[in-house]
Design a protein around this motif. Structure first.
Motif, PDB file in Angstrom:
ATOM      1  N   SER A   1       0.814  -1.207   0.000  1.00  0.00           N
ATOM      2  CA  SER A   1       0.000   0.000   0.000  1.00  0.00           C
ATOM      3  C   SER A   1       0.854   1.265   0.000  1.00  0.00           C
ATOM      4  CB  SER A   1      -0.932  -0.013   1.218  1.00  0.00           C
ATOM      5  OG  SER A   1      -1.576   1.220   1.360  1.00  0.00           O
ATOM      6  N   ALA A   2       1.874   1.303   0.837  1.00  0.00           N
ATOM      7  CA  ALA A   2       2.669   2.525   1.006  1.00  0.00           C
ATOM      8  C   ALA A   2       3.661   2.748  -0.124  1.00  0.00           C
ATOM      9  CB  ALA A   2       3.410   2.477   2.335  1.00  0.00           C
ATOM     10  N   LEU A   3       4.118   1.676  -0.747  1.00  0.00           N
ATOM     11  CA  LEU A   3       5.194   1.798  -1.732  1.00  0.00           C
ATOM     12  C   LEU A   3       4.763   1.538  -3.165  1.00  0.00           C
ATOM     13  CD1 LEU A   3       7.950  -0.025   0.336  1.00  0.00           C
ATOM     14  CD2 LEU A   3       7.849   2.420  -0.165  1.00  0.00           C
ATOM     15  N   GLY A   4       3.547   1.048  -3.358  1.00  0.00           N
ATOM     16  CA  GLY A   4       3.109   0.736  -4.717  1.00  0.00           C
ATOM     17  C   GLY A   4       3.764  -0.514  -5.269  1.00  0.00           C
ATOM     18  N   ALA A   5       4.309  -1.362  -4.389  1.00  0.00           N
ATOM     19  CA  ALA A   5       4.882  -2.631  -4.838  1.00  0.00           C
ATOM     20  C   ALA A   5       3.748  -3.587  -5.202  1.00  0.00           C
ATOM     21  CB  ALA A   5       5.751  -3.232  -3.734  1.00  0.00           C
ATOM     22  N   THR A   6       4.066  -4.606  -6.009  1.00  0.00           N
ATOM     23  CA  THR A   6       3.030  -5.548  -6.443  1.00  0.00           C
ATOM     24  C   THR A   6       3.186  -6.940  -5.852  1.00  0.00           C
ATOM     25  OG1 THR A   6       4.330  -5.940  -8.443  1.00  0.00           O
ATOM     26  CG2 THR A   6       2.503  -4.375  -8.611  1.00  0.00           C
ATOM     27  N   SER A   7       4.338  -7.218  -5.245  1.00  0.00           N
ATOM     28  CA  SER A   7       4.479  -8.501  -4.557  1.00  0.00           C
ATOM     29  C   SER A   7       5.341  -8.314  -3.325  1.00  0.00           C
ATOM     30  CB  SER A   7       5.086  -9.578  -5.470  1.00  0.00           C
ATOM     31  OG  SER A   7       6.478  -9.384  -5.625  1.00  0.00           O
ATOM     32  N   ALA A   8       5.118  -9.190  -2.361  1.00  0.00           N
ATOM     33  CA  ALA A   8       5.890  -9.162  -1.120  1.00  0.00           C
ATOM     34  C   ALA A   8       6.015 -10.583  -0.605  1.00  0.00           C
ATOM     35  CB  ALA A   8       5.200  -8.290  -0.078  1.00  0.00           C
ATOM     36  N   VAL A   9       7.156 -10.880  -0.004  1.00  0.00           N
ATOM     37  CA  VAL A   9       7.365 -12.201   0.584  1.00  0.00           C
ATOM     38  C   VAL A   9       8.243 -12.046   1.825  1.00  0.00           C
ATOM     39  CG1 VAL A   9       9.379 -12.720  -0.884  1.00  0.00           C
ATOM     40  CG2 VAL A   9       8.089 -14.595   0.128  1.00  0.00           C
TER      41      VAL A   9
ATOM     42  N   ARG B   1       4.027 -15.556  -8.231  1.00  0.00           N
ATOM     43  CA  ARG B   1       3.596 -16.794  -8.889  1.00  0.00           C
ATOM     44  C   ARG B   1       3.963 -17.984  -8.013  1.00  0.00           C
ATOM     45  NH1 ARG B   1       5.389 -16.388 -15.234  1.00  0.00           N
ATOM     46  NH2 ARG B   1       3.836 -14.844 -15.868  1.00  0.00           N
ATOM     47  N   ALA B   2       3.151 -19.018  -8.093  1.00  0.00           N
ATOM     48  CA  ALA B   2       3.358 -20.198  -7.238  1.00  0.00           C
ATOM     49  C   ALA B   2       4.754 -20.790  -7.409  1.00  0.00           C
ATOM     50  CB  ALA B   2       2.293 -21.253  -7.540  1.00  0.00           C
TER      51      ALA B   2
ATOM     52  N   GLU C   1      15.504  -3.933 -14.629  1.00  0.00           N
ATOM     53  CA  GLU C   1      15.523  -5.299 -15.153  1.00  0.00           C
ATOM     54  C   GLU C   1      16.967  -5.810 -15.248  1.00  0.00           C
ATOM     55  OE1 GLU C   1      13.936  -7.432 -19.204  1.00  0.00           O
ATOM     56  OE2 GLU C   1      12.767  -5.749 -18.410  1.00  0.00           O
ATOM     57  N   ALA C   2      17.878  -4.938 -15.669  1.00  0.00           N
ATOM     58  CA  ALA C   2      19.286  -5.334 -15.787  1.00  0.00           C
ATOM     59  C   ALA C   2      19.839  -5.758 -14.421  1.00  0.00           C
ATOM     60  CB  ALA C   2      20.104  -4.178 -16.356  1.00  0.00           C
ATOM     61  N   GLU C   3      19.454  -5.059 -13.367  1.00  0.00           N
ATOM     62  CA  GLU C   3      19.931  -5.428 -12.033  1.00  0.00           C
ATOM     63  C   GLU C   3      19.297  -6.728 -11.548  1.00  0.00           C
ATOM     64  OE1 GLU C   3      20.038  -2.253  -9.176  1.00  0.00           O
ATOM     65  OE2 GLU C   3      20.813  -0.850 -10.663  1.00  0.00           O
ATOM     66  N   LEU C   4      18.030  -6.974 -11.900  1.00  0.00           N
ATOM     67  CA  LEU C   4      17.405  -8.250 -11.548  1.00  0.00           C
ATOM     68  C   LEU C   4      18.147  -9.409 -12.213  1.00  0.00           C
ATOM     69  CD1 LEU C   4      13.580  -7.437 -11.917  1.00  0.00           C
ATOM     70  CD2 LEU C   4      14.906  -7.536  -9.809  1.00  0.00           C
ATOM     71  N   ARG C   5      18.628  -9.171 -13.428  1.00  0.00           N
ATOM     72  CA  ARG C   5      19.314 -10.231 -14.187  1.00  0.00           C
ATOM     73  C   ARG C   5      20.701 -10.567 -13.636  1.00  0.00           C
ATOM     74  NH1 ARG C   5      16.459 -11.749 -18.568  1.00  0.00           N
ATOM     75  NH2 ARG C   5      15.011 -10.242 -19.481  1.00  0.00           N
ATOM     76  N   ARG C   6      21.177  -9.806 -12.643  1.00  0.00           N
ATOM     77  CA  ARG C   6      22.437 -10.181 -11.983  1.00  0.00           C
ATOM     78  C   ARG C   6      22.295 -11.545 -11.307  1.00  0.00           C
ATOM     79  NH1 ARG C   6      23.226  -5.101  -8.408  1.00  0.00           N
ATOM     80  NH2 ARG C   6      23.669  -6.746  -6.911  1.00  0.00           N
ATOM     81  N   TYR C   7      21.065 -11.955 -11.063  1.00  0.00           N
ATOM     82  CA  TYR C   7      20.746 -13.262 -10.479  1.00  0.00           C
ATOM     83  C   TYR C   7      19.959 -14.019 -11.544  1.00  0.00           C
ATOM     84  CZ  TYR C   7      21.938 -10.463  -6.443  1.00  0.00           C
ATOM     85  OH  TYR C   7      22.596  -9.624  -5.572  1.00  0.00           O
TER      86      TYR C   7
ATOM     87  N   ALA D   1      12.842 -15.489 -13.636  1.00  0.00           N
ATOM     88  CA  ALA D   1      11.530 -15.864 -13.094  1.00  0.00           C
ATOM     89  C   ALA D   1      10.753 -14.622 -12.649  1.00  0.00           C
ATOM     90  CB  ALA D   1      11.693 -16.833 -11.925  1.00  0.00           C
ATOM     91  N   MET D   2      11.426 -13.686 -11.998  1.00  0.00           N
ATOM     92  CA  MET D   2      10.753 -12.469 -11.539  1.00  0.00           C
ATOM     93  C   MET D   2      10.304 -11.608 -12.713  1.00  0.00           C
ATOM     94  SD  MET D   2      10.433 -12.546  -8.290  1.00  0.00           S
ATOM     95  CE  MET D   2      10.034 -10.848  -7.864  1.00  0.00           C
ATOM     96  N   ILE D   3      11.148 -11.464 -13.719  1.00  0.00           N
ATOM     97  CA  ILE D   3      10.783 -10.685 -14.902  1.00  0.00           C
ATOM     98  C   ILE D   3       9.620 -11.362 -15.616  1.00  0.00           C
ATOM     99  CG2 ILE D   3      11.588  -9.971 -17.198  1.00  0.00           C
ATOM    100  CD1 ILE D   3      14.404  -9.590 -15.764  1.00  0.00           C
ATOM    101  N   GLY D   4       9.630 -12.691 -15.663  1.00  0.00           N
ATOM    102  CA  GLY D   4       8.510 -13.439 -16.245  1.00  0.00           C
ATOM    103  C   GLY D   4       7.217 -13.232 -15.484  1.00  0.00           C
ATOM    104  N   SER D   5       7.341 -12.885 -14.186  1.00  0.00           N
ATOM    105  CA  SER D   5       6.169 -12.608 -13.356  1.00  0.00           C
ATOM    106  C   SER D   5       5.737 -11.143 -13.439  1.00  0.00           C
ATOM    107  CB  SER D   5       6.468 -12.939 -11.887  1.00  0.00           C
ATOM    108  OG  SER D   5       6.709 -14.307 -11.735  1.00  0.00           O
ATOM    109  N   GLY D   6       6.481 -10.350 -14.207  1.00  0.00           N
ATOM    110  CA  GLY D   6       6.109  -8.946 -14.378  1.00  0.00           C
ATOM    111  C   GLY D   6       6.909  -7.964 -13.548  1.00  0.00           C
ATOM    112  N   ALA D   7       7.904  -8.428 -12.789  1.00  0.00           N
ATOM    113  CA  ALA D   7       8.702  -7.522 -11.953  1.00  0.00           C
ATOM    114  C   ALA D   7       9.764  -6.814 -12.790  1.00  0.00           C
ATOM    115  CB  ALA D   7       9.372  -8.293 -10.827  1.00  0.00           C
TER     116      ALA D   7
END
Length: 197
Positions: A51-59, A94-95, A127-133, A139-145
């Motif tokens: 709610s506060a940050l406009g993020a779309t997923s949390a774990v 995503r599951a 996206e480039a920084e996510l791809r460092r992993y 998987a995260m980019i495939g989920s829309g992150a």
């Protein structure tokens, strides 16, 4: 008048962002006084973060048994035995991504394990920084992150787990947002600890 309005607009968005974060912390403080189980406590923190940050997923994942019994040491619980991360609660993942984070070894090449090993937050703004992993990033980019924050969850001076958030667009993290996410990590640990007690 147009010039004044254009100058005020960024200020208004900054104030509204700060105000939203302050309201979230206030709501979170109130909610966490209620008797909650560990999953419910994690859920409350995640909902406020979204709610506060406009993020779309949390774990929220914990490091080994939470809380750990026995004397405190300078290293994370279970390190050197068979340390793994365990998903306590997740929203918007995503599951298959959620499943991949559960029972994850601390030497896995993913940001959650890195943060758990080092105790340092990671703010991945593109996206480039996510791809460092590679596997996790794909998987995260495939989920829309397109951006993520992964921060340590501390309780009583010990690293107990990790809080992760993701955004659907590239996201630059200013100093206030970074501090807010780190505060959420601390509040999450305290809430889960109380839930276990």
């Amino acid at each position: 008048a147009d010039a004044v309005a254009s100058l005020r607009e960024p200020l208004d968005s900054t104030v509204s962002g700060a105000s939203r974060r302050l309201r979230a912390l206030t709501a979170l403080s109130g909610s966490l006084t209620d008797p909650l189980g560990p999953e419910d406590a994690a859920n409350v923190v995640e909902q406020q973060a979204l709610s506060a940050l406009g993020a779309t997923s949390a774990v929220v994942v914990t490091l080994g048994v939470f809380p750990r019994l026995g004397p405190s040491t300078d290293r994370p619980p279970e390190l050197g035995a068979h340390p793994t991360l365990h998903v306590v609660h997740a929203i918007g993942l995503r599951a298959e991504v959620n499943a991949a984070l559960d029972d994850l070894p601390l030497d896995a090449p993913v940001p959650f394990a890195e943060v758990a090993r080092l105790g340092e937050p990671l703010f991945l703004s593109s996206e480039a920084e996510l791809r460092r992993y590679p596997d996790w990033g794909t998987a995260m980019i495939g989920s829309g992150a397109r951006a993520a924050a992964v921060v340590p969850v501390w309780a009583n001076g010990e690293l107990r787990g990790v809080l992760g958030l993701s955004w659907p667009e590239p996201h630059s993290f200013d100093e206030d947002e970074r501090a807010f996410v780190l505060t959420l990590g601390v509040m999450c640990a305290q809430a889960i600890m109380r839930a276990h007690l």
